[in-house]
Design an enzyme around this catalytic site. Structure first.
Site, PDB file in Angstrom:
ATOM      1  N   CYS A  58      35.063  48.741 -22.704  1.00  0.00           N
ATOM      2  CA  CYS A  58      33.935  49.665 -22.504  1.00  0.00           C
ATOM      3  C   CYS A  58      32.987  49.590 -23.703  1.00  0.00           C
ATOM      4  CB  CYS A  58      34.439  51.091 -22.263  1.00  0.00           C
ATOM      5  SG  CYS A  58      34.999  51.935 -23.757  1.00  0.00           S
ATOM      6  N   GLU A  90      41.767  50.134 -26.942  1.00  0.00           N
ATOM      7  CA  GLU A  90      41.197  49.501 -28.134  1.00  0.00           C
ATOM      8  C   GLU A  90      41.308  50.419 -29.355  1.00  0.00           C
ATOM      9  OE1 GLU A  90      39.928  49.679 -25.131  1.00  0.00           O
ATOM     10  OE2 GLU A  90      38.908  47.839 -24.549  1.00  0.00           O
TER      11      GLU A  90
END
Ligand code: THU
Length: 128
Positions: free
Chosen positions: A88, A57
């Protein structure tokens, strides 16, 4: 909005194949649709100093900013099998910054927005 989730999943799987993950051997790929219609993507980039690992990400956010910015509308994250992966906690915060509550994330139960994925979030609104 009509999101082509299969196309996004395919792009995430392609990104995953670029992963540099010699330590965990856990490649991750992510792809997103941006408000202007373009796509951005990322993969995880690990480091011999394990804690310095960049999640997929992080790489996607760099791609977003480097390619002109904009708002993230929809995102898909996958593992090495191309199966859906849950971003996460830190990465939820990264995604939230650029997509806000309405950003849609594909889960095994279908698309869920960030308001669901990251409830009672801290973000830009709290600094104004
Ligand atoms: N990882 C990501 O890239 N994104 C996530 O949201 C979860 C974890 C990566 C970090 C590390 O390279 C590997 O997965 C194993 O934790």
């Amino acid at each position: 909005m009509n999101i082509d989730w299969e196309a996004l999943k395919l792009k995430a799987t392609q990104a995953m194949k670029q992963s540099y993950s010699p330590y965990s051997k856990f490649p991750v790929g992510v792809a997103a649709l941006v408000s202007d219609g373009r796509f951005v993507s990322g993969c995880n980039v690990e480091n011999a100093s394990y804690g310095l690992t960049l999640c997929a990400e992080c790489s996607l956010i760099s791609d977003l900013i480097m390619s002109g910015g904009g708002r993230l509308l929809a995102v898909v994250c996958v593992d090495k099998e191309g199966s859906l992966l849950s971003p996460c906690g830190r990465c939820r915060q990264l995604l939230y910054e650029h997509g806000g509550d309405s950003l849609e994330v594909l889960t095994p139960e279908g698309p869920k927005n960030m308001e669901f994925i990251l409830p009672w979030s801290f973000g830009p609104k709290d600094l104004s």
